[in-house]
Design an enzyme around this catalytic site. Structure first.
Site, PDB file in Angstrom:
ATOM      1  N   ASP A  59     -23.780 -11.048  19.405  1.00 50.42           N
ATOM      2  CA  ASP A  59     -24.626 -12.173  19.810  1.00 50.42           C
ATOM      3  C   ASP A  59     -25.453 -11.815  21.043  1.00 50.42           C
ATOM      4  OD1 ASP A  59     -23.593 -13.630  17.727  1.00 50.42           O
ATOM      5  OD2 ASP A  59     -22.406 -14.998  18.985  1.00 50.42           O
TER       6      ASP A  59
ATOM      7  N   ASP B  91     -29.440 -10.367  10.843  1.00 48.30           N
ATOM      8  CA  ASP B  91     -30.077  -9.342  11.674  1.00 48.30           C
ATOM      9  C   ASP B  91     -31.506  -9.062  11.214  1.00 48.30           C
ATOM     10  OD1 ASP B  91     -29.495  -8.076   9.301  1.00 48.30           O
ATOM     11  OD2 ASP B  91     -28.558  -6.318  10.213  1.00 48.30           O
TER      12      ASP B  91
ATOM     13  N   HIS C  47     -18.062 -10.125  17.827  1.00 50.64           N
ATOM     14  CA  HIS C  47     -19.214 -10.989  17.564  1.00 50.64           C
ATOM     15  C   HIS C  47     -19.914 -11.439  18.838  1.00 50.64           C
ATOM     16  CE1 HIS C  47     -18.938 -11.144  13.238  1.00 50.64           C
ATOM     17  NE2 HIS C  47     -17.622 -11.219  13.366  1.00 50.64           N
TER      18      HIS C  47
ATOM     19  N   ASN D 200     -20.943  -5.544  15.580  1.00 49.67           N
ATOM     20  CA  ASN D 200     -20.042  -6.689  15.404  1.00 49.67           C
ATOM     21  C   ASN D 200     -18.606  -6.237  15.140  1.00 49.67           C
ATOM     22  OD1 ASN D 200     -21.568  -8.972  15.847  1.00 49.67           O
ATOM     23  ND2 ASN D 200     -22.188  -9.187  13.731  1.00 49.67           N
TER      24      ASN D 200
ATOM     25  N   ASP E 292     -35.923  -5.493  10.289  1.00 52.15           N
ATOM     26  CA  ASP E 292     -34.548  -5.482   9.785  1.00 52.15           C
ATOM     27  C   ASP E 292     -33.772  -4.488  10.645  1.00 52.15           C
ATOM     28  OD1 ASP E 292     -32.326  -5.962   8.271  1.00 52.15           O
ATOM     29  OD2 ASP E 292     -33.149  -5.190   6.404  1.00 52.15           O
TER      30      ASP E 292
END
Length: 181
Positions: free
Chosen positions: A60, A86, A56, A51, A43
């Site tokens: 990415d 994520d 974004h 972000n 995690d």
């Protein structure tokens, strides 16, 4: 079409559905193995600011680089998936917990050292990793996922950027003593 149905389009890792099918298969093979298989849940810590502040596309890009790190860190027989957002999962067949712990530490350090740059700013994340062995006593994939998830939650509660092992139930439970019924 088959590949698209079983893989995440951004990272090209397995998707949750394919990962869960692999986990079921691995659990079914557990009684045949001398060394336990291990589930690792990763995690990411502090991904939202990447972000929010970098956009974004930058997020990415970071996810793609992390996917590459995970893929490059494991054996060909291991299964790596993006479980969503994520969160990532890795199935390590017949790996054993000590070897898996060393691999998880390697991955944790790799995540910590990875950064992406944009407009002179550096962005990165860390990882809270939960590990658990698979046992012949596991009733199914949800039980194993719950233990690995618990490890990642404990890692977060202890300050993040940690690996936490949650033991599987023992394969040979001790017999009840007379009168314990």
């Amino acid at each position: 079409l088959s590949w698209e149905a079983s893989h995440d389009s951004l990272t090209h890792l397995l998707n949750r559905r394919a990962f869960m099918a692999s986990l079921v298969q691995c659990l079914n093979e557990a009684p045949l193995q001398d060394v336990c298989s291990v589930l690792m849940v990763i995690d990411l810590d502090h991904f939202k600011p990447v972000n929010d502040q970098g956009g974004h596309l930058l997020g990415d890009d970071l996810l793609k680089r992390l996917a590459e790190l995970f893929r490059d860190s494991v054996r060909k027989s291991d299964m790596v998936a993006r479980l969503g957002g994520d969160e990532f999962g890795i199935i390590l067949p017949a790996c054993g917990l000590e070897r898996a712990r060393a691999l998880a530490e390697h991955i944790r350090a790799g995540v910590e050292n990875l950064c992406v740059e944009q407009d002179g700013r550096s962005f990165g994340v860390t990882a809270s990793i939960g590990l658990t062995g698979m046992s012949v006593l596991d009733s199914g994939p949800r039980e194993v996922m719950a233990r690995a998830d618990e490890g990642s939650y404990i890692a977060k509660s202890r300050g993040r950027n940690l690996v936490v092992v949650v033991p599987a139930p023992p394969d040979d439970p001790e017999p009840e003593a007379p009168g314990d019924n």
